[in-house]
Design an enzyme around this catalytic site. Structure first.
Site, PDB file in Angstrom:
ATOM      1  CE  LYS A   1      50.379  46.421  39.071  1.00 49.75           C
ATOM      2  NZ  LYS A   1      49.567  47.535  38.526  1.00 49.75           N
ATOM      3  CB  SER A   2      54.176  52.051  41.545  1.00 46.78           C
ATOM      4  OG  SER A   2      52.812  51.831  41.730  1.00 46.78           O
TER       5      SER A   2
ATOM      6  N   GLY B   1      46.789  50.500  33.695  1.00 43.82           N
ATOM      7  CA  GLY B   1      46.341  51.877  33.907  1.00 43.82           C
ATOM      8  C   GLY B   1      47.522  52.809  34.131  1.00 43.82           C
TER       9      GLY B   1
ATOM     10  CD  GLN C   1      47.282  54.972  37.591  1.00 47.67           C
ATOM     11  OE1 GLN C   1      46.221  55.327  37.093  1.00 47.67           O
ATOM     12  NE2 GLN C   1      47.608  53.708  37.746  1.00 47.67           N
TER      13      GLN C   1
ATOM     14  CG  ASP D   1      46.532  49.683  43.966  1.00 56.06           C
ATOM     15  OD1 ASP D   1      45.509  50.202  43.467  1.00 56.06           O
ATOM     16  OD2 ASP D   1      47.673  49.924  43.546  1.00 56.06           O
TER      17      ASP D   1
ATOM     18  CE  LYS E   1      42.309  52.702  42.002  1.00 57.45           C
ATOM     19  NZ  LYS E   1      43.441  53.545  41.583  1.00 57.45           N
TER      20      LYS E   1
ATOM     21  NE  ARG F   1      46.431  45.910  42.866  1.00 58.21           N
ATOM     22  CZ  ARG F   1      47.728  45.630  42.812  1.00 58.21           C
ATOM     23  NH1 ARG F   1      48.217  44.602  43.463  1.00 58.21           N
ATOM     24  NH2 ARG F   1      48.546  46.377  42.108  1.00 58.21           N
TER      25      ARG F   1
HETATM   26  C1  S3P Z   1      49.484  53.754  40.744  1.00 61.86           C
HETATM   27  C2  S3P Z   1      48.620  54.608  41.367  1.00 61.86           C
HETATM   28  C3  S3P Z   1      47.285  54.200  41.821  1.00 61.86           C
HETATM   29  C4  S3P Z   1      47.153  52.689  41.912  1.00 61.86           C
HETATM   30  C5  S3P Z   1      47.727  51.993  40.731  1.00 61.86           C
HETATM   31  C6  S3P Z   1      49.193  52.337  40.547  1.00 61.86           C
HETATM   32  C7  S3P Z   1      50.785  54.289  40.281  1.00 61.86           C
HETATM   33  O1  S3P Z   1      46.305  54.665  40.914  1.00 61.86           O
HETATM   34  O2  S3P Z   1      45.807  52.327  42.073  1.00 61.86           O
HETATM   35  O3  S3P Z   1      47.612  50.583  40.873  1.00 61.86           O
HETATM   36  O4  S3P Z   1      51.695  53.494  39.944  1.00 61.86           O
HETATM   37  O5  S3P Z   1      50.938  55.514  40.251  1.00 61.86           O
HETATM   38  P1  S3P Z   1      45.665  56.154  41.080  1.00 61.86           P
HETATM   39  O6  S3P Z   1      46.779  57.077  40.992  1.00 61.86           O
HETATM   40  O7  S3P Z   1      44.707  56.283  39.940  1.00 61.86           O
HETATM   41  O8  S3P Z   1      44.992  56.139  42.405  1.00 61.86           O
END
Ligand code: S3P
Length: 440
Positions: A25-26, A98, A174, A320, A347, A392
């Site tokens: 996903k990221s 998010g 993020q 996650d 989250k 999740r």
């Molecule tokens: C993500 C970073 C994580 C993770 C999210 C995806 C990303 O969040 O929990 O599901 O794609 O950069 P945080 O950076 O807020 O920890």
């Protein structure tokens, strides 16, 4: 509103055979974002076709970027360059994502037009001060709702942003990625200090798009002003999606499962380290690399797990995967303790509260703590549990059904589609006795 979805899991069974999980996903979000602001056409393969990543694609389409697909995981993004985006006609709806809500402002803060970003009820409750504060000191103009939550209104500016040196108060990929994106549009070098390493897909992708970052100790620097060059992105299987199967196969006697082509980025493999420390039998096989990211096949067999105190350094590397790891802890002998994971409370749901309640409903001794959890493993009963609309939580509690003594019913599972649309069918093919009820 999508129709309500309920998972019912009959007890018993185990996970066997060979499966592949959907794309990361990221990385899928980032492939669209970088592809859109690069010069030239970016081809993406293995793209995650799920609600979150499709929301990012829709947002860039609304800003004038031509995107073909996705079809069978392939996508072509016709990049418009750093300054080629157009003002959207309407609010950009980022759904539950998010990552989209925190990364897009890094790009939008520097555009000449205004944009408004909104999300669903869960996303509209998540903290955005962590990006608004540093972006504002770079010269961005962002208005949020009370409590620094979305919707966000981002005002256009005609001038470049100002490079900053910033110490992030929380280890957040993020926030880091948002500021690296903004740094592309800043005069000079933007330098970000991380309190602990977090996932580094943005840094890797920047190099793939011909824009290296500077790394020194805990800092990552990016120089603004130069264009990105389109490239080809191969998205590995998402280790966060594999995590449910790693836990399921570890806790269900008789399991022997191979998960193919899973991303093994060192900043993402905390779940494997924690499970191994608990006594899991996990073999990482045929390690190779695609598009600047390491991948491997992972074989996991059932094991007698024992409780552990999870090292704090692993928290950002497994952030996650804690809902799934809590299920492993519930099936382990002895006590598992997690501390330093207060981020779990902000989250897609409050994952500490949601998992403590879900496990308690199944008869597990789970004590929520302000920044973590204490779980004493033992027998699991059946029961009706709430996912709190969190993908999740839903998938983790579904896997608990493998060890429960009676059916487990998980309510409110429609949001599984945000990251893993084929979860139930894939889990059933591997041996989980899961039934999906829609509209009941
Ligand atoms: C993500 C970073 C994580 C993770 C999210 C995806 C990303 O969040 O929990 O599901 O794609 O950069 P945080 O950076 O807020 O920890």
């Amino acid at each position: 509103m999508p129709a309500p979805v309920t998972f019912t899991i009959e007890p018993g069974g185990c996970l066997r055979g060979a499966i592949g999980v959907p794309g990361d996903k990221s990385i899928s979000h980032r492939a669209v974002i970088f592809g859109a602001i690069a010069e030239g056409d970016t081809e993406v393969h293995g793209f995650l076709e799920a609600a979150d990543t499709l929301a990012t694609a829709a947002a860039f389409r609304a800003m004038g970027v031509d995107i073909d697909g996705p079809r069978d995981g392939s996508l072509r993004v016709r990049g418009v360059g750093l300054r080629g985006l157009r003002a959207p006609d309407a609010d950009l709806d980022l759904g539950n994502s998010g990552t989209a809500m925190r990364l897009l402002p890094g790009v939008l803060a520097a555009q000449a037009f205004d944009a408004r970003l909104r999300g669903d009820a869960s996303l509209n409750a998540r903290p955005m001060g962590r990006i608004i504060t540093p972006l504002t000191s770079m010269g961005a103009r962002i208005e949020a709702s009370a409590g620094m939550t979305p919707p966000l209104a981002i005002r256009g500016r005609g001038a470049p942003l100002t490079a900053i040196e910033y110490r992030m108060p929380v280890a957040s990929a993020q926030v880091k990625s948002c500021l690296l994106l903004a740094g592309l549009y800043a005069d000079g070098v933007t330098r970000i200090h991380e309190p602990a390493p977090s996932r580094d897909h943005t840094e890797r992708m920047l190099s793939a798009f011909g824009h290296g970052v500077q790394r020194a100790d805990d800092a990552i620097g990016i120089e603004g002003g130069t264009e990105l060059r389109a490239t080809k992105v191969e998205v590995p299987g998402d280790i966060s999606s594999a995590a449910f199967f790693l836990v399921g196969a570890s806790i269900a006697p008789g399991s022997d499962l191979r998960i193919e082509a899973v991303g093994m980025n060192p900043t993402r493999v905390g779940v494997i380290e924690v499970l191994r420390a608990m006594g899991a039998r996990i073999d990482v096989l045929d390690e190779r690399s695609v598009g600047g990211e390491p991948i491997a096949d992972v074989r996991v067999r059932a094991a007698d797990l024992h409780g552990v105190t999870i090292p704090r350094a692993l928290v950002p590397l497994a952030i996650d995967e804690f809902p799934a790891l809590f299920v492993a802890a519930a099936c382990a002998e002895g006590e598992t303790i997690l501390e330093g994971a207060g981020e779990l409370r902000v989250k897609e749901s409050d994952r500490i509260a949601a998992m403590a309640a879900g496990l308690a409903a199944l008869g597990v001794d789970a004590e929520p703590r302000e920044d973590g959890m204490r779980i004493r493993g033992g027998a699991l009963g059946g029961g009706r549990v709430a996912s709190h609309g969190d993908h999740r939580i839903a998938m983790s509690l579904a896997m608990a059904g493998l060890r429960a003594s009676a059916p487990v019913i998980v309510d409110d599972c429609a949001n599984v589609a945000t990251s893993f649309p084929g979860f139930a069918a894939l889990a059933r093919s591997a041996g989980l006795a899961i039934d999906v009820g829609v509209g009941r």
